[in-house]
Write a protein that holds these residues in place. Structure first.
Motif, PDB file in Angstrom:
ATOM      1  N   GLU A 175     -20.361   9.065  10.243  1.00 47.12           N
ATOM      2  CA  GLU A 175     -19.267   8.083  10.424  1.00 47.12           C
ATOM      3  C   GLU A 175     -19.545   6.834   9.325  1.00 47.12           C
ATOM      4  OE1 GLU A 175     -16.525   8.299  11.776  1.00 47.12           O
ATOM      5  OE2 GLU A 175     -16.863   9.817  13.581  1.00 47.12           O
ATOM      6  N   LEU A 176     -19.057   6.915   8.121  1.00 49.98           N
ATOM      7  CA  LEU A 176     -19.500   6.213   6.965  1.00 49.98           C
ATOM      8  C   LEU A 176     -18.366   5.203   6.761  1.00 49.98           C
ATOM      9  CD1 LEU A 176     -21.205   8.843   4.987  1.00 49.98           C
ATOM     10  CD2 LEU A 176     -22.069   7.786   6.775  1.00 49.98           C
ATOM     11  N   GLY A 177     -18.662   4.713   5.649  1.00 47.47           N
ATOM     12  CA  GLY A 177     -17.692   3.436   5.195  1.00 47.47           C
ATOM     13  C   GLY A 177     -16.357   3.789   4.995  1.00 47.47           C
ATOM     14  N   GLY A 178     -15.402   2.747   4.773  1.00 48.97           N
ATOM     15  CA  GLY A 178     -14.250   2.858   4.707  1.00 48.97           C
ATOM     16  C   GLY A 178     -13.417   1.685   3.791  1.00 48.97           C
ATOM     17  N   SER A 179     -12.248   1.838   2.969  1.00 48.31           N
ATOM     18  CA  SER A 179     -11.636   0.674   2.361  1.00 48.31           C
ATOM     19  C   SER A 179     -10.150   1.033   2.849  1.00 48.31           C
ATOM     20  CB  SER A 179     -12.196   0.997   1.097  1.00 48.31           C
ATOM     21  OG  SER A 179     -11.403  -0.188   0.402  1.00 48.31           O
ATOM     22  N   ASP A 180      -9.857   0.996   3.863  1.00 48.50           N
ATOM     23  CA  ASP A 180      -8.621   1.439   4.449  1.00 48.50           C
ATOM     24  C   ASP A 180      -7.558   0.570   3.918  1.00 48.50           C
ATOM     25  OD1 ASP A 180     -10.266   2.987   5.944  1.00 48.50           O
ATOM     26  OD2 ASP A 180      -9.527   2.127   8.109  1.00 48.50           O
ATOM     27  N   PRO A 181      -6.465   1.501   3.565  1.00 46.71           N
ATOM     28  CA  PRO A 181      -5.149   1.075   2.979  1.00 46.71           C
ATOM     29  C   PRO A 181      -4.204   0.429   4.233  1.00 46.71           C
ATOM     30  CG  PRO A 181      -5.088   3.287   2.726  1.00 46.71           C
ATOM     31  CD  PRO A 181      -6.294   2.767   3.553  1.00 46.71           C
ATOM     32  N   PHE A 182      -3.707  -0.728   3.885  1.00 47.15           N
ATOM     33  CA  PHE A 182      -2.692  -1.235   4.933  1.00 47.15           C
ATOM     34  C   PHE A 182      -1.254  -1.537   4.101  1.00 47.15           C
ATOM     35  CE2 PHE A 182      -0.761  -4.579   7.263  1.00 47.15           C
ATOM     36  CZ  PHE A 182      -1.036  -4.611   8.488  1.00 47.15           C
ATOM     37  N   ILE A 183      -0.361  -0.469   4.118  1.00 51.48           N
ATOM     38  CA  ILE A 183       0.756  -0.446   3.339  1.00 51.48           C
ATOM     39  C   ILE A 183       1.965  -1.119   3.914  1.00 51.48           C
ATOM     40  CG2 ILE A 183       2.347   1.194   2.370  1.00 51.48           C
ATOM     41  CD1 ILE A 183       0.091   3.006   2.297  1.00 51.48           C
ATOM     42  N   VAL A 184       2.771  -2.143   3.314  1.00 52.20           N
ATOM     43  CA  VAL A 184       3.686  -2.654   3.876  1.00 52.20           C
ATOM     44  C   VAL A 184       5.158  -2.505   3.099  1.00 52.20           C
ATOM     45  CG1 VAL A 184       4.713  -5.264   4.565  1.00 52.20           C
ATOM     46  CG2 VAL A 184       2.247  -4.763   4.590  1.00 52.20           C
ATOM     47  N   MET A 185       5.835  -2.046   3.899  1.00 52.45           N
ATOM     48  CA  MET A 185       6.887  -1.578   3.120  1.00 52.45           C
ATOM     49  C   MET A 185       8.415  -2.313   3.337  1.00 52.45           C
ATOM     50  SD  MET A 185       6.169   1.143   0.972  1.00 52.45           S
ATOM     51  CE  MET A 185       7.801   2.029   0.599  1.00 52.45           C
ATOM     52  N   PRO A 186       9.524  -2.465   2.675  1.00 49.99           N
ATOM     53  CA  PRO A 186      10.514  -3.547   2.779  1.00 49.99           C
ATOM     54  C   PRO A 186      10.983  -3.473   4.233  1.00 49.99           C
ATOM     55  CG  PRO A 186      10.820  -2.274   0.794  1.00 49.99           C
ATOM     56  CD  PRO A 186       9.713  -1.506   1.430  1.00 49.99           C
ATOM     57  N   SER A 187      11.198  -2.249   4.981  1.00 50.45           N
ATOM     58  CA  SER A 187      11.871  -2.386   6.182  1.00 50.45           C
ATOM     59  C   SER A 187      10.872  -2.981   7.488  1.00 50.45           C
ATOM     60  CB  SER A 187      12.352  -0.949   6.667  1.00 50.45           C
ATOM     61  OG  SER A 187      11.327  -0.085   6.839  1.00 50.45           O
ATOM     62  N   ALA A 188       9.688  -3.287   6.887  1.00 50.57           N
ATOM     63  CA  ALA A 188       8.603  -3.721   7.962  1.00 50.57           C
ATOM     64  C   ALA A 188       8.992  -5.279   8.473  1.00 50.57           C
ATOM     65  CB  ALA A 188       7.034  -3.735   7.253  1.00 50.57           C
ATOM     66  N   ASP A 189       8.618  -5.505   9.953  1.00 47.57           N
ATOM     67  CA  ASP A 189       8.716  -6.868  10.174  1.00 47.57           C
ATOM     68  C   ASP A 189       7.723  -7.380   9.728  1.00 47.57           C
ATOM     69  OD1 ASP A 189       8.164  -9.005  11.712  1.00 47.57           O
ATOM     70  OD2 ASP A 189       8.730  -8.002  13.821  1.00 47.57           O
ATOM     71  N   ILE A 190       7.964  -8.425   8.560  1.00 41.92           N
ATOM     72  CA  ILE A 190       6.862  -8.770   7.635  1.00 41.92           C
ATOM     73  C   ILE A 190       5.955  -9.930   8.309  1.00 41.92           C
ATOM     74  CG2 ILE A 190       6.639 -10.052   5.467  1.00 41.92           C
ATOM     75  CD1 ILE A 190       7.625  -7.182   5.255  1.00 41.92           C
ATOM     76  N   GLU A 191       6.734 -10.595   9.024  1.00 42.55           N
ATOM     77  CA  GLU A 191       5.993 -11.699  10.042  1.00 42.55           C
ATOM     78  C   GLU A 191       4.860 -10.981  10.586  1.00 42.55           C
ATOM     79  OE1 GLU A 191       6.296 -15.206  10.316  1.00 42.55           O
ATOM     80  OE2 GLU A 191       4.804 -15.071  11.682  1.00 42.55           O
ATOM     81  N   ARG A 192       5.214  -9.961  11.582  1.00 42.64           N
ATOM     82  CA  ARG A 192       4.192  -9.311  12.311  1.00 42.64           C
ATOM     83  C   ARG A 192       3.042  -8.816  11.503  1.00 42.64           C
ATOM     84  NH1 ARG A 192       1.877  -8.954  16.526  1.00 42.64           N
ATOM     85  NH2 ARG A 192       1.409  -6.928  17.417  1.00 42.64           N
TER      86      ARG A 192
END
Ligand code: NAP
Length: 458
Positions: free
Chosen positions: A232-249
């Motif tokens: 179980e090694l390192g990571g550089s995880d993406p966190f993708i935010v698309m237009p329909s998302a609840d942006i505040e949350r």
């Protein structure tokens, strides 16, 4: 690295420890082997009783165990307590489910293989060596130990050199709970002596959670010994935010995803990839909420961010940010190490990341987020998959088709939709690409270190 507790809040060395001698290591391996011979003959019910007792002990010891975590690696005390209780829950999960996970699986049609009965069953394999990191010094170890002991294996722990008191706490936990003497013990040894232990014929397999170089080294030794390994090694995880998302949350959760455990989590969201339509709104909120985090004494209940665990880790992170800023990154929050004692680094958000910057390809192991603008979902995916890592990922979108599209295409061991990556005993955990091989947790985690034995009866 010396085996020592160095308080990251003060930089003071609290206590140093002598490494175990070769004779002591031999004694511990011999005891683990003897314990295996006993443990393999015990019933699941007996092991479960001991495992529940270990969970009880952890719950009783929560303040003391949490204090060790905070003292040795700087995790804010609230999170440290939660880590200990989560570990107890993980032990109970395997106490309750191991027998079912390892139940024999009969072949529905044994006549097809000329047998009266045939199928598979899981058998324990013996001593498993666990090389573990400092960032979740209790949970990380116990999520290995719970399934290992429930399967009937025994464990030897080589913990990170900067968390020896956590290692010593874990050294006695299972014996106190009633497991046969030698079932699980720590080896206080430097990384340079891992090879000798792994090459011992009594040690049948190994698991390592940690950095890529350490993983590669362990894998090559295991390879030459033909021993099974989980990494179980390192990571550089993406966190993708698309237009329909609840942006505040999404912005609120993004702050937690990046900064949990002072930013030192393999599964932290590290690269925030935001669709152009919501880029300004998201980044403004994300930077503002990040800047509001409270840095301070990790023993204070109100502290959000404590010091980084090691001085070297803090300097590495500062170097990555300096490199990015020198090459044109824009600082939206934080951006430096504050003055004064302790290995602190301000929670930081950087925009305008380009491929020449170290942070584009390297893991940032501390509270530093990078933000990318994407014009389309295709571009978001390209950025997300454009690293050598593949641990986990998160995608925020209310659009059901878009969710499926990303789930199918993200090159990662997990996809969390409209949430942040977390580990649960019930769900498999592990990465692809350079983030590792094999899985921990859930049914697959306990089966990793079993002999899947085929049985055929004429
Ligand atoms: P590290 O330097 O690799 O240390 C981890 C463990 O490996 C320590 O016990 C260390 O011992 C040992 N070690 C180091 N080099 C070794 C070698 N050549 N051979 C055998 N053992 C060796 O990792 P770290 O920098 O402390 O921890 C952070 C890394 O762990 C990050 O990359 C993070 O993403 C990763 N991580 C991954 C997960 C996951 O589940 N995927 C979870 C947590 C952390 P010493 O302390 O004595 O050097």
């Amino acid at each position: 690295m010396a085996i020592a507790t160095i308080n990251p809040f003060t930089g003071e060395t609290e206590q140093t420890f002598e490494a175990h001698t070769e004779e002591e290591v031999e004694r511990r391996i011999a005891r683990a082997q003897a314990a295996f011979e006993v443990l393999r003959e015990t019933s699941f019910a007996q092991r479960a009783e001991w495992m529940h007792r270990a969970a009880d002990l952890l719950e009783e010891d929560v303040e003391e165990a949490a204090r060790l975590i905070t003292l040795e690696m700087g995790r804010p005390i609230k999170g440290a307590r939660a880590e200990v209780l989560k570990a107890a829950k993980g032990l109970r999960f395997y106490a309750d489910n191991a027998e079912q996970f390892l139940a024999p699986e009969p072949l529905a049609d044994p006549a097809a293989v000329g047998a009266s009965a045939a199928g598979t069953r899981y058998a324990p394999i013996g001593i498993v060596l666990a090389v573990m990191p400092w960032n979740y010094p209790i949970w990380q170890v116990l999520r290995f130990a719970g399934p290992a002991l429930m399967a009937g294996n025994t464990g030897l722990l080589k913990h990170a050199s900067n968390v020896p008191q956590a290692a010593l706490y874990l050294d006695t936990l299972f014996e106190r709970a009633g497991f046969p003497e030698g079932s699980f013990h720590s080896l206080l040894i430097p990384a340079s002596r891992v090879e000798g232990v792994l090459r011992d014929p009594r040690v049948k397999a190994a698991t390592l959670t940690g950095s890529e170089p350490a993983g590669r080294s362990l894998a090559s030794i295991s390879g030459s010994e033909v021993k099974h390994v989980v990494l179980e090694l390192g990571g550089s995880d993406p966190f993708i935010v698309m237009p329909s998302a609840d942006i505040e949350r999404a912005a609120t959760v993004a702050v937690t995803a990046r900064n949990q455990n002072n930013g030192q989590s393999c599964i932290a969201g590290k690269r925030f990839i935001v669709h152009a339509d919501v880029y300004d709104e998201f980044t403004e909120l994300f930077a503002r909420k990040t800047a509001a985090l409270k840095l301070g004494d990790p023993f204070e209940e109100s502290t959000d961010i404590g010091p980084l665990a090691t001085e070297g880790g803090r300097d590495e992170l500062a170097g990555q940010v300096e490199d990015a800023v020198a090459k044109g990154a824009r600082v939206l929050a934080g951006g430096k190490a504050p003055e004064g004692a302790g290995w602190f680094y301000e929670p930081t958000v950087l925009a305008d990341i380009t491929p020449e910057m170290r942070l584009h390809l390297e893991e940032a192991f501390g509270p530093v987020a990078t933000v990318y603008r994407a014009e389309s979902r295709e571009e978001a995916l390209r950025i997300a998959n454009g690293t050598t890592f593949g641990l986990s990922s998160a995608v925020w979108t209310q659009d059901a088709d878009e969710q499926e599209w990303f789930i199918d295409r993200l090159d990662a061991g997990a996809v969390f939709v409209n949430g942040m990556t977390a580990s649960y005993p019930e769900l498999p955990f592990g990465g692809v690409k350079d983030s590792g091989v094999g899985r921990e947790l859930a049914a697959v985690g306990i089966r990793e270190f079993c002999n899947l034995k085929t049985v055929w009866r004429g």
